[in-house]
Design a protein around this motif. Structure first.
Motif, PDB file in Angstrom:
ATOM      1  N   GLN A 195       0.826  -1.204   0.000  1.00 55.86           N
ATOM      2  CA  GLN A 195       0.000   0.000   0.000  1.00 55.86           C
ATOM      3  C   GLN A 195       0.865   1.262   0.000  1.00 55.86           C
ATOM      4  O   GLN A 195       0.709   2.151   0.831  1.00 55.86           O
ATOM      5  N   GLY A 196       1.752   1.338  -0.969  1.00 57.55           N
ATOM      6  CA  GLY A 196       2.685   2.461  -1.002  1.00 57.55           C
ATOM      7  C   GLY A 196       2.016   3.811  -1.124  1.00 57.55           C
ATOM      8  O   GLY A 196       2.400   4.774  -0.447  1.00 57.55           O
ATOM      9  N   ASP A 197       1.012   3.929  -1.983  1.00 56.30           N
ATOM     10  CA  ASP A 197       0.328   5.211  -2.141  1.00 56.30           C
ATOM     11  C   ASP A 197      -0.443   5.574  -0.869  1.00 56.30           C
ATOM     12  O   ASP A 197      -0.372   6.709  -0.393  1.00 56.30           O
ATOM     13  N   LEU A 198      -1.202   4.616  -0.328  1.00 55.89           N
ATOM     14  CA  LEU A 198      -1.926   4.888   0.907  1.00 55.89           C
ATOM     15  C   LEU A 198      -0.970   5.289   2.015  1.00 55.89           C
ATOM     16  O   LEU A 198      -1.243   6.245   2.760  1.00 55.89           O
ATOM     17  N   ASP A 199       0.156   4.597   2.140  1.00 55.57           N
ATOM     18  CA  ASP A 199       1.120   4.946   3.178  1.00 55.57           C
ATOM     19  C   ASP A 199       1.592   6.385   3.016  1.00 55.57           C
ATOM     20  O   ASP A 199       1.757   7.116   3.999  1.00 55.57           O
ATOM     21  N   TRP A 200       1.797   6.809   1.756  1.00 54.28           N
ATOM     22  CA  TRP A 200       2.286   8.168   1.525  1.00 54.28           C
ATOM     23  C   TRP A 200       1.212   9.196   1.891  1.00 54.28           C
ATOM     24  O   TRP A 200       1.485  10.175   2.595  1.00 54.28           O
ATOM     25  N   TYR A 201      -0.013   8.986   1.435  1.00 49.59           N
ATOM     26  CA  TYR A 201      -1.093   9.922   1.746  1.00 49.59           C
ATOM     27  C   TYR A 201      -1.401   9.923   3.240  1.00 49.59           C
ATOM     28  O   TYR A 201      -1.670  10.976   3.835  1.00 49.59           O
ATOM     29  N   ARG A 202      -1.377   8.761   3.871  1.00 53.77           N
ATOM     30  CA  ARG A 202      -1.630   8.698   5.304  1.00 53.77           C
ATOM     31  C   ARG A 202      -0.514   9.390   6.076  1.00 53.77           C
ATOM     32  O   ARG A 202      -0.748  10.021   7.114  1.00 53.77           O
ATOM     33  N   GLY A 203       0.730   9.274   5.560  1.00 53.63           N
ATOM     34  CA  GLY A 203       1.842   9.986   6.185  1.00 53.63           C
ATOM     35  C   GLY A 203       1.635  11.489   6.157  1.00 53.63           C
ATOM     36  O   GLY A 203       1.978  12.195   7.120  1.00 53.63           O
ATOM     37  N   LEU A 204       1.071  11.999   5.059  1.00 49.71           N
ATOM     38  CA  LEU A 204       0.775  13.428   4.987  1.00 49.71           C
ATOM     39  C   LEU A 204      -0.298  13.801   6.006  1.00 49.71           C
ATOM     40  O   LEU A 204      -0.187  14.832   6.686  1.00 49.71           O
ATOM     41  N   ALA A 205      -1.327  12.973   6.138  1.00 44.58           N
ATOM     42  CA  ALA A 205      -2.344  13.234   7.159  1.00 44.58           C
ATOM     43  C   ALA A 205      -1.727  13.232   8.550  1.00 44.58           C
ATOM     44  O   ALA A 205      -2.062  14.072   9.401  1.00 44.58           O
ATOM     45  N   ASP A 206      -0.795  12.302   8.800  1.00 42.53           N
ATOM     46  CA  ASP A 206      -0.115  12.265  10.091  1.00 42.53           C
ATOM     47  C   ASP A 206       0.680  13.542  10.337  1.00 42.53           C
ATOM     48  O   ASP A 206       0.723  14.055  11.468  1.00 42.53           O
ATOM     49  N   ALA A 207       1.317  14.058   9.295  1.00 44.93           N
ATOM     50  CA  ALA A 207       2.072  15.301   9.443  1.00 44.93           C
ATOM     51  C   ALA A 207       1.158  16.447   9.835  1.00 44.93           C
ATOM     52  O   ALA A 207       1.512  17.296  10.669  1.00 44.93           O
ATOM     53  N   VAL A 208      -0.042  16.492   9.242  1.00 46.04           N
ATOM     54  CA  VAL A 208      -1.017  17.524   9.625  1.00 46.04           C
ATOM     55  C   VAL A 208      -1.434  17.356  11.081  1.00 46.04           C
ATOM     56  O   VAL A 208      -1.480  18.333  11.849  1.00 46.04           O
ATOM     57  N   LEU A 209      -1.742  16.135  11.476  1.00 48.97           N
ATOM     58  CA  LEU A 209      -2.181  15.898  12.860  1.00 48.97           C
ATOM     59  C   LEU A 209      -1.086  16.278  13.844  1.00 48.97           C
ATOM     60  O   LEU A 209      -1.366  16.858  14.909  1.00 48.97           O
ATOM     61  N   ASP A 210       0.159  15.962  13.511  1.00 47.53           N
ATOM     62  CA  ASP A 210       1.270  16.324  14.399  1.00 47.53           C
ATOM     63  C   ASP A 210       1.390  17.835  14.534  1.00 47.53           C
ATOM     64  O   ASP A 210       1.589  18.369  15.645  1.00 47.53           O
ATOM     65  N   ARG A 211       1.279  18.560  13.426  1.00 52.03           N
ATOM     66  CA  ARG A 211       1.369  20.025  13.465  1.00 52.03           C
ATOM     67  C   ARG A 211       0.215  20.616  14.270  1.00 52.03           C
ATOM     68  O   ARG A 211       0.387  21.559  15.036  1.00 52.03           O
ATOM     69  N   ALA A 212      -0.967  20.065  14.084  1.00 50.23           N
ATOM     70  CA  ALA A 212      -2.131  20.571  14.804  1.00 50.23           C
ATOM     71  C   ALA A 212      -1.983  20.355  16.304  1.00 50.23           C
ATOM     72  O   ALA A 212      -2.278  21.263  17.110  1.00 50.23           O
ATOM     73  N   ARG A 213      -1.526  19.171  16.699  1.00 53.42           N
ATOM     74  CA  ARG A 213      -1.332  18.906  18.129  1.00 53.42           C
ATOM     75  C   ARG A 213      -0.301  19.850  18.715  1.00 53.42           C
ATOM     76  O   ARG A 213      -0.469  20.367  19.824  1.00 53.42           O
ATOM     77  N   ALA A 214       0.789  20.081  17.990  1.00 47.41           N
ATOM     78  CA  ALA A 214       1.829  20.986  18.477  1.00 47.41           C
ATOM     79  C   ALA A 214       1.306  22.402  18.662  1.00 47.41           C
ATOM     80  O   ALA A 214       1.767  23.137  19.542  1.00 47.41           O
ATOM     81  N   ALA A 215       0.330  22.784  17.831  1.00 49.15           N
ATOM     82  CA  ALA A 215      -0.250  24.126  17.918  1.00 49.15           C
ATOM     83  C   ALA A 215      -1.442  24.184  18.873  1.00 49.15           C
ATOM     84  O   ALA A 215      -2.039  25.244  19.040  1.00 49.15           O
ATOM     85  N   GLY A 216      -1.804  23.051  19.478  1.00 46.74           N
ATOM     86  CA  GLY A 216      -2.943  23.026  20.388  1.00 46.74           C
ATOM     87  C   GLY A 216      -4.278  23.134  19.683  1.00 46.74           C
ATOM     88  O   GLY A 216      -5.249  23.613  20.271  1.00 46.74           O
ATOM     89  N   LEU A 217      -4.337  22.645  18.437  1.00 47.72           N
ATOM     90  CA  LEU A 217      -5.560  22.730  17.648  1.00 47.72           C
ATOM     91  C   LEU A 217      -6.166  21.345  17.448  1.00 47.72           C
ATOM     92  O   LEU A 217      -5.439  20.354  17.313  1.00 47.72           O
ATOM     93  N   ALA A 218      -7.489  21.267  17.410  1.00 48.59           N
ATOM     94  CA  ALA A 218      -8.201  20.027  17.103  1.00 48.59           C
ATOM     95  C   ALA A 218      -8.791  20.172  15.706  1.00 48.59           C
ATOM     96  O   ALA A 218      -9.680  21.004  15.487  1.00 48.59           O
ATOM     97  N   VAL A 219      -8.310  19.369  14.760  1.00 53.70           N
ATOM     98  CA  VAL A 219      -8.673  19.547  13.359  1.00 53.70           C
ATOM     99  C   VAL A 219      -9.165  18.239  12.754  1.00 53.70           C
ATOM    100  O   VAL A 219      -8.958  17.156  13.293  1.00 53.70           O
TER     101      VAL A 219
END
Length: 320
Positions: A195-219
């Motif tokens: 699932q190479g494509d899914l892994d890549w897209y999910r990794g991008l979603a993870d990057a967003v979630l990490d940034r949001a948590r660091a900023a104290g945001l629920a997205v």
């Protein structure tokens, strides 16, 4: 009293189990978990999963979660009630527009906290060629691939949802054995590796979630392909429910027009009625490129749009 929804981490774990079993069976599609409140929690589209599968899975999961019954039971009820009532249900509940079989409620501590379903290019009750017969036997019963994926994901005893497992099994393998084995249908599947494509897209979603948590945001975050079809959805536990809908819409706008969603008000006003998916010109969506080509869009929603744009931009820059 608020309805308790399954948390994101647990919902993602269910989807990962479903992807593992689906890949083992040679299937490709989308798997979605919707909270008992009807709010989207998470969804993943496997490589080669095909357009439309995530939407169908989301509808079946919504039915199972909110009506507290398997979606096949809901389908049966829609077939025996007055036609006007059956037509009125999806009109009032548009997320139940695809009342197909296969969605199941998810229980924790005796309460229904979510619904889960799968659909897509090759996710179906039809047995694909090449599978050993023992793989399509679960708990001593003939099984079908779609229902097996979901029963495996939630670690529930297999119960067919489509009503014709025995004829399908016999069409694929011949007469059902008089003394059937327990079978390997619910045996542990290896972790998915294709699932190479899914892994890549999910990794991008993870990057967003990490940034949001660091900023104290629920997205909520949605990553879509170039046609605006979702590949990965996630909504943080405290994210506003509306964020999931807006995240998908701004991601689709950016993917379809190769531009930040906040810059698209005029174009969307003139063309939204002809587009295949919902779009929005709120800020928070950005086009996603790989190897110099636009391959989709990422959308973030929930907090103020300018904050969502910042989170999306920061995550996208870091992920590249």
């Amino acid at each position: 009293m608020n309805v308790a929804d399954l948390d994101l981490a647990s919902a993602r774990a269910l989807v990962r189990r479903a992807v593992d079993k689906a890949e083992q069976l040679g299937l490709s599609g989308g798997i979605v978990v919707v909270g008992a409140s009807g709010a989207l929690i998470t969804g993943s589209r496997m490589d080669d999963g095909g357009a439309g599968g995530m939407g169908r899975a989301r509808s079946k999961a919504w039915i199972a979660a909110t009506q507290r019954i398997p979606s096949t039971e809901h389908l049966h009820r829609m077939g025996v009630i007055a036609p006007a009532v059956a037509a009125g249900f999806p009109a009032i509940s548009p997320e139940a527009a695809f009342p197909g079989a296969g969605g199941l409620p998810v229980r924790r501590g005796g309460r229904i906290v979510a619904g889960i379903a799968a659909s897509g290019a090759t996710v179906s009750p039809f047995i694909p060629p090449g599978l050993a017969p023992e793989v399509m036997i679960a708990d001593g019963k003939p099984a079908n691939p779609e229902d097996l994926v979901i029963a495996y994901a939630i670690e529930q005893e297999y119960v067919g949802q489509h009503g014709d497992d025995a004829p399908r099994w016999e069409a694929a393998y011949g007469a059902w054995p008089q003394d059937p084995p327990t079978g390997l249908g619910t045996a542990e599947a290896p972790a998915a590796t294709q699932q190479g494509d899914l892994d890549w897209y999910r990794g991008l979603a993870d990057a967003v979630l990490d940034r949001a948590r660091a900023a104290g945001l629920a997205v909520a975050v949605s990553v879509v392909d170039r046609r605006g079809e979702p590949v990965q959805h996630d909504a943080m536990d405290d994210a506003p429910v509306g964020g999931a809908y807006v995240a998908e819409a701004v991601a689709a706008a950016s993917a379809l027009f190769h531009s930040p969603s906040g810059d698209l008000a005029d174009r969307l006003a003139a063309s939204a009625h002809v587009l295949p998916v919902p779009t929005s010109s709120l800020s928070g969506g950005l086009p996603v490129t790989r190897d110099g080509r636009v391959v989709g869009g990422v959308g973030v929603a929930g907090p103020a749009p300018f904050r969502c744009h910042e989170v999306a931009a920061e995550a996208l820059a870091a992920y590249r």
